[in-house]
Enzyme design. Structure first.
Site, PDB file in Angstrom:
ATOM      1  N   GLY A  31      34.066 -38.670  70.758  1.00 58.86           N
ATOM      2  CA  GLY A  31      33.787 -39.455  71.957  1.00 58.86           C
ATOM      3  C   GLY A  31      35.023 -39.737  72.783  1.00 58.86           C
ATOM      4  O   GLY A  31      35.908 -38.903  72.938  1.00 58.86           O
ATOM      5  N   VAL A  32      35.090 -40.966  73.314  1.00 59.61           N
ATOM      6  CA  VAL A  32      36.204 -41.358  74.178  1.00 59.61           C
ATOM      7  C   VAL A  32      37.529 -41.313  73.418  1.00 59.61           C
ATOM      8  O   VAL A  32      38.567 -40.950  73.989  1.00 59.61           O
ATOM      9  CB  VAL A  32      35.948 -42.745  74.822  1.00 59.61           C
ATOM     10  CG1 VAL A  32      36.051 -43.874  73.826  1.00 59.61           C
ATOM     11  CG2 VAL A  32      36.896 -42.987  75.977  1.00 59.61           C
ATOM     12  N   ASP A  33      37.516 -41.634  72.146  1.00 60.77           N
ATOM     13  CA  ASP A  33      38.726 -41.618  71.324  1.00 60.77           C
ATOM     14  C   ASP A  33      39.331 -40.213  71.290  1.00 60.77           C
ATOM     15  O   ASP A  33      40.515 -40.025  71.573  1.00 60.77           O
ATOM     16  CB  ASP A  33      38.384 -42.104  69.910  1.00 60.77           C
ATOM     17  CG  ASP A  33      39.591 -42.357  69.029  1.00 60.77           C
ATOM     18  OD1 ASP A  33      40.705 -42.519  69.553  1.00 60.77           O
ATOM     19  OD2 ASP A  33      39.405 -42.411  67.796  1.00 60.77           O
ATOM     20  N   TYR A 123      28.650 -45.497  67.522  1.00 59.05           N
ATOM     21  CA  TYR A 123      28.519 -46.769  66.803  1.00 59.05           C
ATOM     22  C   TYR A 123      27.184 -47.457  67.102  1.00 59.05           C
ATOM     23  O   TYR A 123      26.863 -48.491  66.526  1.00 59.05           O
ATOM     24  CB  TYR A 123      29.685 -47.699  67.115  1.00 59.05           C
ATOM     25  CG  TYR A 123      30.994 -47.320  66.431  1.00 59.05           C
ATOM     26  CD1 TYR A 123      31.146 -46.122  65.742  1.00 59.05           C
ATOM     27  CD2 TYR A 123      32.080 -48.164  66.484  1.00 59.05           C
ATOM     28  CE1 TYR A 123      32.338 -45.786  65.124  1.00 59.05           C
ATOM     29  CE2 TYR A 123      33.279 -47.839  65.873  1.00 59.05           C
ATOM     30  CZ  TYR A 123      33.402 -46.649  65.196  1.00 59.05           C
ATOM     31  OH  TYR A 123      34.591 -46.331  64.586  1.00 59.05           O
TER      32      TYR A 123
END
Length: 168
Positions: A31-33, A123
């Site tokens: 994802g964004v990470d 999540y």
């Protein structure tokens, strides 16, 4: 404090700091990470390794700061949002993730900060509940602290964008 809402890629946002929805290891992920680590380059991971060597993992709700590497920001504020299981404590942990990111921003003299939709991807935090927590926490913080001039909520998907737009 001004609020701005955009739909797009947080790695392309011009801000003093962008917030990364990190995992506890701080070693990158999906994802964004993963997007932030890829776009920012190895300097971000190097800083994360130093933080982990010094303090261990980053606990849920906490935040740490690294360089932004190749990103158009000065800093990346890494925060760990909660995994959604439907427990009330998870709402407070998500609020803490936003609040602690803002505290780190103030400590680093950040005037503009960009947030993704923390915990709403893998999540599975309910997007409507997460948006309400994000906006309420940032507004409450702005009433007590005027250091940050602008908060940018960066929504990757249309669903989050529409939720934030209706709440703002």
């Amino acid at each position: 404090m001004k609020f701005e809402l955009i739909q797009g890629d947080i790695t392309k946002v011009q801000a003093d700091a962008i917030v990364n929805a990190a995992n506890t290891s701080l070693m990158g992920g999906g994802g964004v990470d993963g997007a932030i680590h890829r776009a920012g380059g190895p300097a971000i991971l190097e800083d994360c390794r130093k933080i982990v060597a010094r303090q261990g993992k980053c606990a849920t709700g906490e935040a740490v700061v690294t360089t932004a590497g190749n990103l158009p920001a000065r800093y990346v504020i890494h925060t760990v949002g909660p995994v959604w299981n439907g427990k009330p404590k998870e709402e407070e942990l998500l609020a803490n993730a936003y609040r602690n990111s803002l505290e780190q921003a103030v400590a680093h003299d950040v005037k503009t900060i960009a947030f993704p939709n923390i915990s709403t991807g893998i999540y599975h935090f309910p997007k409507n509940k997460a948006a309400q927590i994000a906006i309420t926490t940032v507004r409450d913080f702005s009433e007590k602290n005027s250091t940050i001039e602008k908060v940018i909520f960066v929504c990757f998907d249309r669903e989050n964008y529409d939720l934030y737009k209706s709440l703002l």
